[in-house]
Scaffold this motif. Structure first.
Motif, PDB file in Angstrom:
ATOM      1  N   LEU A  36      13.602 118.009  21.643  1.00  0.00           N
ATOM      2  CA  LEU A  36      12.659 117.705  22.789  1.00  0.00           C
ATOM      3  C   LEU A  36      12.482 118.978  23.771  1.00  0.00           C
ATOM      4  O   LEU A  36      11.473 119.201  24.025  1.00  0.00           O
ATOM      5  CB  LEU A  36      13.157 116.741  23.544  1.00  0.00           C
ATOM      6  CG  LEU A  36      13.340 115.428  22.919  1.00  0.00           C
ATOM      7  CD1 LEU A  36      13.694 113.923  23.896  1.00  0.00           C
ATOM      8  CD2 LEU A  36      12.116 114.887  21.999  1.00  0.00           C
ATOM      9  N   PHE A  80       9.014 120.498  25.255  1.00  0.00           N
ATOM     10  CA  PHE A  80       8.812 120.000  26.515  1.00  0.00           C
ATOM     11  C   PHE A  80       9.750 120.860  27.500  1.00  0.00           C
ATOM     12  O   PHE A  80       9.386 120.987  28.818  1.00  0.00           O
ATOM     13  CB  PHE A  80       9.404 118.589  26.839  1.00  0.00           C
ATOM     14  CG  PHE A  80       8.569 117.642  26.184  1.00  0.00           C
ATOM     15  CD1 PHE A  80       7.303 117.173  26.294  1.00  0.00           C
ATOM     16  CD2 PHE A  80       9.187 116.803  24.900  1.00  0.00           C
ATOM     17  CE1 PHE A  80       6.432 116.425  25.868  1.00  0.00           C
ATOM     18  CE2 PHE A  80       8.199 116.129  24.207  1.00  0.00           C
ATOM     19  CZ  PHE A  80       6.986 115.853  24.400  1.00  0.00           C
ATOM     20  N   ALA A 140      11.732 119.323  32.268  1.00  0.00           N
ATOM     21  CA  ALA A 140      11.065 118.117  31.858  1.00  0.00           C
ATOM     22  C   ALA A 140      11.936 116.865  31.379  1.00  0.00           C
ATOM     23  O   ALA A 140      11.779 115.915  31.746  1.00  0.00           O
ATOM     24  CB  ALA A 140       9.735 118.461  31.025  1.00  0.00           C
ATOM     25  N   LEU A 141      12.798 117.527  30.342  1.00  0.00           N
ATOM     26  CA  LEU A 141      13.555 116.260  29.825  1.00  0.00           C
ATOM     27  C   LEU A 141      14.501 115.830  30.690  1.00  0.00           C
ATOM     28  O   LEU A 141      14.745 114.568  31.038  1.00  0.00           O
ATOM     29  CB  LEU A 141      14.481 117.069  28.371  1.00  0.00           C
ATOM     30  CG  LEU A 141      15.482 116.098  27.873  1.00  0.00           C
ATOM     31  CD1 LEU A 141      14.539 114.941  27.400  1.00  0.00           C
ATOM     32  CD2 LEU A 141      15.941 116.554  26.830  1.00  0.00           C
ATOM     33  N   THR A 177      12.805 113.435  33.032  1.00  0.00           N
ATOM     34  CA  THR A 177      12.773 112.214  32.436  1.00  0.00           C
ATOM     35  C   THR A 177      13.786 111.226  32.319  1.00  0.00           C
ATOM     36  O   THR A 177      13.839 110.194  32.886  1.00  0.00           O
ATOM     37  CB  THR A 177      12.355 112.668  30.999  1.00  0.00           C
ATOM     38  OG1 THR A 177      11.193 113.221  30.796  1.00  0.00           O
ATOM     39  CG2 THR A 177      11.984 111.177  30.399  1.00  0.00           C
ATOM     40  N   LEU A 230       8.422 109.291  24.748  1.00  0.00           N
ATOM     41  CA  LEU A 230       8.048 110.861  24.558  1.00  0.00           C
ATOM     42  C   LEU A 230       7.030 110.804  25.574  1.00  0.00           C
ATOM     43  O   LEU A 230       7.043 111.968  26.185  1.00  0.00           O
ATOM     44  CB  LEU A 230       7.672 111.353  23.268  1.00  0.00           C
ATOM     45  CG  LEU A 230       8.833 111.772  22.554  1.00  0.00           C
ATOM     46  CD1 LEU A 230       8.526 112.306  21.114  1.00  0.00           C
ATOM     47  CD2 LEU A 230       9.785 112.570  23.165  1.00  0.00           C
ATOM     48  N   CYS A 261       8.132 112.322  28.916  1.00  0.00           N
ATOM     49  CA  CYS A 261       8.551 113.646  28.868  1.00  0.00           C
ATOM     50  C   CYS A 261       7.292 114.462  29.084  1.00  0.00           C
ATOM     51  O   CYS A 261       7.166 115.512  29.795  1.00  0.00           O
ATOM     52  CB  CYS A 261       9.115 113.988  27.424  1.00  0.00           C
ATOM     53  SG  CYS A 261      10.862 113.969  27.465  1.00  0.00           S
ATOM     54  N   TYR A 278       6.345 114.644  32.687  1.00  0.00           N
ATOM     55  CA  TYR A 278       7.008 115.359  33.573  1.00  0.00           C
ATOM     56  C   TYR A 278       6.918 116.796  33.091  1.00  0.00           C
ATOM     57  O   TYR A 278       7.026 117.676  34.154  1.00  0.00           O
ATOM     58  CB  TYR A 278       8.542 114.894  33.570  1.00  0.00           C
ATOM     59  CG  TYR A 278       8.579 113.422  34.189  1.00  0.00           C
ATOM     60  CD1 TYR A 278       8.017 113.180  35.511  1.00  0.00           C
ATOM     61  CD2 TYR A 278       9.193 112.474  33.504  1.00  0.00           C
ATOM     62  CE1 TYR A 278       8.199 112.193  36.206  1.00  0.00           C
ATOM     63  CE2 TYR A 278       9.175 111.452  34.198  1.00  0.00           C
ATOM     64  CZ  TYR A 278       8.923 111.201  35.366  1.00  0.00           C
ATOM     65  OH  TYR A 278       8.817 109.619  36.043  1.00  0.00           O
ATOM     66  N   LYS A 279       6.506 117.146  32.059  1.00  0.00           N
ATOM     67  CA  LYS A 279       6.193 118.485  31.643  1.00  0.00           C
ATOM     68  C   LYS A 279       4.931 118.809  32.591  1.00  0.00           C
ATOM     69  O   LYS A 279       4.911 120.100  33.115  1.00  0.00           O
ATOM     70  CB  LYS A 279       5.831 118.655  30.074  1.00  0.00           C
ATOM     71  CG  LYS A 279       5.459 120.195  29.805  1.00  0.00           C
ATOM     72  CD  LYS A 279       5.183 120.099  28.195  1.00  0.00           C
ATOM     73  CE  LYS A 279       4.860 121.615  27.920  1.00  0.00           C
ATOM     74  NZ  LYS A 279       4.562 121.921  26.429  1.00  0.00           N
TER      75      LYS A 279
END
Length: 917
Positions: A541, A582, A586-587, A590, A605, A608, A611-612
């Motif tokens: 991810l 991502f 971002a992860l 999340t 996902l 994710c 938030y990216k």
């Protein structure tokens, strides 16, 4: 700053600098804040659960480090006895070798090679995630210091009479040929059979019928039990039965365990092969007859005919013989819980064998007392009931395993049958001689189970029992630790044992709080597992992975073609384009947003991706600020516009919310507060509201707005840093010179406090008015398809004196941002217009020459219907007597106010619709 944010280019750069500069080490100053990492197994790679928990821990550590605490995040890995030995054995098999080809020492040497490789992999993964733990203190449960702690613990507990060796029933894996813990047994419902069998009375005067799902175990029966109050069998208690297929007689006994109304009310008792039967056997002093070998074959204690048979081969033979003798009454399908080893997948046998045990009664009582008295707190609080239930029903702890890899039990046997527990062989020889034993000593071949060494983690990592090491590592300073972040599935197996053992040997609890996380599941709520093909690798991810690579990873090692085909099909459907990169930030965001106090966490996902976009939004907003500031330092200036005072007020309130929620371990609510402030208020509104000031020609407004922009951005970066460390560090390095900030890294800057930000609630009300007007104008533009760049007229109607004051005060801002002519108030007849309601005021956009009147009437009808729906919801609540009686007064009053507000808006829109004809 670059035009676009590329995580891969900055994450490795900043992490390397942080670690090289020693930023992760404890400062030795301030109040200690300690977290002990639950050591991941050295068997492979980190999974989503690890990444989730590591994000939570890193957020806490970075947050407290910035607040001036002396932070220690103790890192390390666990040797994972069974799992590691299995991995290495498979590697040998792949090379055409067998475990039996190696003696103990050479096999252990091979395992150490694997440990070095796997441990490095885990370390690399943790660094990619941004883990800011002290790598210089990294420990391994089998390093020298940890091994010393294990041996010392075993010896002391033995000397105190709390460790003993005994023959008891344990969970036995016949493939691995070792005892395993309850945690390593997975019971699932499977299809099976229930067989009813006649047991004749020894004198031939009758019979009893018993039912069993494991007929082969009857070869080890020692009794048949009935309930003492069952009138059907009262006259038979004490009489003997002829055990079928065996040349033995067994008694009929009475025990309350038997349910009179279940089946025939007769239960076969096999103490050496059933945990419930074992307890009955203990109560009635029955013999224990083990009929199985360590690989689940029939042994010499059974009739000769069945000896050497695999347990399931023996089952078929026993059933055939029972039927031949007319003793098999019936066979029927039956659903049953089948215990399987989570490592081998084989059916686990209750097995009578000699093992080492820890007496748990006094230790458990103390462990329960510490929690009940509040020395250790669970978050959420409901998990204390799980802890309480386990400790109240505890059994002695089997700590020995029949493995090679692990801490070898420090016990030696003499030729005369003596057992000597000692710290080393010399000490064992001295003790043996003192007790009158002669001859050579033979060390126990078994090892201690992994939970025994990991149960010492909180104090052994700080140097216990070596006083010099304790002083070097800050034993007195960092114990107890502040919080343990762990999953609910090991509350007993690890959390409880750390509490008991740390208290017993140090007089301290291992941690003050236990934050229990939920279990990461897939977006449909299914548990992630290789067999389901829904496992996600956190590094995939972060860095992205192609579809082909993902397919290869998910189907690798699967022996069943149908399973591989199913997994490939579902993977192609869900990840046709692979998984995009991502980035770690971002992860992490999340994970934080999902960290509720619930038991299960659905990971999607799409979040994710959202938030990216959030990280990119922050990046682009920062570029806008920097492009409007130049490169020279900006002097502090008091805010001169309402927009500045408003954003500072919102910043203050956001910081207060974040502090409150992090103290409660509500990472989801802290993340939500930061997200809303960043995206909605700073990026979407304040940047827009700053433009009129920056373009006004008013030197004071320009100067103060420029300073407020960079000041709020820098503060926001520090507030976000514990959650998204990489992007905030990169942006902060560009922002820092503009404010003349000394220091090399954002991670050592103070975390912003609400008390440091001066707010103005009056400005908030005024800016909310401006936002309401602009939102209404923009909504009408969008719905009426009016070109964004077209300047349009704007009129105000109704309202009060405050609305008129604000319309004059903010006329220039509204005109600039709304692309409207200078607003005017309606005098006389109103023109046909689109309307937006702002409090008690209406904002009108005359329609002549702009829009289709029919389309506006349709829009108004839809909006009126929506508002009427809101009114009905409020009326339904207020019409509920229970709601009015039980809800807080302010909540009830809020609903009444909503009705008034919605009604006013509906009336205004109906009037507008009337005017359109």
């Amino acid at each position: 700053m670059d035009k676009s944010f590329e995580p891969s280019q900055i994450e490795s750069k900043w992490y390397a600098q942080w670690e090289a500069n020693g930023y992760f080490k404890p400062s030795g100053k301030g109040t200690p804040y300690t977290i002990m990492l639950p050591p991941p197994n050295v068997t492979g790679t980190l999974h989503m659960g690890h990444a989730f928990q590591h994000t939570i821990m890193d957020t806490l550590v970075r947050y407290h480090r910035m607040r001036g605490y002396d932070t220690l995040w103790q890192l390390g890995t666990d040797h994972a006895g069974i799992a590691t030995e299995m991995v290495v054995t498979r590697q040998l098999n792949a090379e055409g070798k067998q475990r039996s080809d190696f003696d103990r020492e050479s096999f252990i040497a091979r395992v150490w090679e694997w440990k070095a490789e796997s441990g490095d992999t885990i370390g690399r993964q943790m660094r990619r995630l941004g883990v800011s733990g002290d790598w210089t203190r990294e420990r391994f449960t089998m390093d020298e210091g940890m091994s010393e702690a294990v041996i010392e613990t075993f010896v002391r507990l033995s000397e105190e009479g709390l460790i003993y060796r005994g023959q008891k029933l344990v969970n036995w894996d016949p493939v691995l040929k070792t005892a395993i813990s309850d945690l390593e047994v997975v019971s699932e419902e499977e299809d099976g059979s229930l067989w009813s069998i006649r047991y004749p009375l020894a004198d031939g005067s009758g019979e009893l019928v018993v039912a069993t799902t494991r007929p082969e175990t009857m070869l080890g029966d020692v009794a048949v039990a009935v309930h003492p109050e069952d009138e059907r069998y009262a006259h038979l208690i004490g009489r003997m039965l002829a055990l079928p297929l065996s040349n033995r007689q067994i008694p009929i006994i009475a025990d309350d365990y038997v349910e009179k109304d279940f089946g025939t009310g007769c239960v076969k008792i096999t103490p050496a092969h059933d945990f419930n039967d074992y307890a009955i056997g203990q109560r009635h002093n029955l013999p224990m007859i083990n009929i199985l070998t360590d690989d689940a074959r029939i042994n010499d204690a059974a009739p000769e005919k069945y000896r050497g048979m695999d347990r399931y081969v023996a089952r078929k033979a026993v059933l055939a013989d029972l039927e031949a003798e007319g003793l098999l009454v019936e066979t029927k399908k039956h659903k049953l819980q089948v215990p399987r080893g989570d490592r081998s997948g084989q059916v686990i046998e209750p097995y009578l064998t000699w093992q080492w045990f820890v007496k748990m009664d006094t230790l458990a009582a103390r462990g329960l007392e510490l929690v009940e008295q509040g020395h250790v707190k669970f978050v959420p609080e409901n998990w204390i009931s799980t802890y309480r239930h386990w400790l109240a029903n505890i059994q002695d702890w089997c700590i020995s395993r029949q493995l090679t890899w692990g801490h070898r039990i420090p016990a030696w046997y003499t030729d005369q049958g003596g057992v000597i527990v000692a710290r080393n062989e010399d000490e064992a020889a001295h003790k043996a001689a003192a007790q009158g034993y002669t001859g050579a000593l033979r060390r126990d071949d078994d090892v201690l189970e992994t939970w025994f060494s990991s149960g010492l983690w909180s104090h052994s990592t700080l140097g216990w029992p070596n006083p010099q090491r304790q002083a070097e590592l800050g034993f007195d300073r960092y114990l107890p630790s502040s919080v343990l972040v762990t999953g609910f599935d090991i509350i007993f197996f690890w959390v409880a044992r750390m509490i008991m053992l740390t208290d017993h040997f140090t007089g301290e609890v291992p941690f003050k709080d236990v934050y229990v996380t939920g279990l990461i599941r897939d977006k449909d709520g299914q548990k992630m597992s290789k067999s389901k093909g829904n496992v996600l690798d956190p590094l995939d991810l972060i860095d992205g992975i192609t579809l082909d690579e993902l397919l290869a990873k998910r189907t690798r090692g699967l022996m069943q073609p149908k399973m591989a085909e199913k997994i490939e099909k579902s993977t192609r459907k869900e990840f046709a384009e692979g998984i995009p990169a991502f980035g770690a930030d971002a992860l992490r965001f999340t994970f934080a947003s999902l960290a509720t106090h619930g038991r299960d966490i659905k990971f999607d996902l799409e979040r994710c991706g959202g938030y990216k976009a959030f990280v990119n939004k922050l990046w682009n907003a920062s570029r806008f600020v920097l492009m409007n500031l130049g490169e020279e330092a900006i002097a502090p200036t008091k805010p001169s516009t309402e927009a500045e005072r408003w954003i500072l007020t919102r910043l203050r309130d956001t910081l207060a919310t974040v502090k409150e929620q992090l103290a409660l371990y509500r990472f989801d609510l802290a993340a939500q507060a930061l997200y809303e402030f960043t995206w909605n208020e700073f990026c979407d509104w304040f940047l827009e509201l700053s433009k009129p000031a920056l373009n006004s020609g008013d030197a004071a407004a320009v100067a103060s707005t420029r300073y407020t922009l960079v000041h709020v951005l820098e503060t926001l970066l520090r507030a976000l840093h514990p959650l998204i460390p990489f992007v905030t560090e990169e942006i902060w390095q560009h922002v820092r010179p503009l404010l003349g900030i000394e220091g090399e890294t954002i991670m050592l800057r103070p975390y912003p406090e609400a008390s440091d930000v001066e707010g103005d609630d009056t400005a908030t009300a005024e800016i909310e008015w401006v936002k309401g007007v602009l939102t209404g104008v923009r909504r009408i533009r969008a719905e009426m398809n009016i070109a964004p760049g077209k300047t349009i007229p704007l009129l105000f109607a109704d309202g009060d004196a405050t609305d008129r004051e604000r319309s004059a005060k903010f006329a220039a801002q509204v005109a600039f941002l709304g692309r409207v002519e200078s607003p005017a108030w309606v005098d006389g007849e109103e023109p046909a217009a689109a309307v937006a309601v702002v409090g008690g005021m209406r904002a009108l956009i005359p329609l002549e020459g702009l829009i289709d009147v029919g389309a506006e009437k349709t829009r108004l009808a839809k909006e009126i219907a929506r508002v009427e729906g809101e009114i009905k919801k409020c009326e339904a609540k207020l019409g509920n007597a229970n709601f009015v009686a039980n809800a807080p007064v302010e909540v009830v009053e809020q609903e009444r106010q909503r009705i008034a507000d919605w009604t006013r808006q509906a009336d205004a829109m109906r009037e507008q619709a009337r005017k359109l004809g």
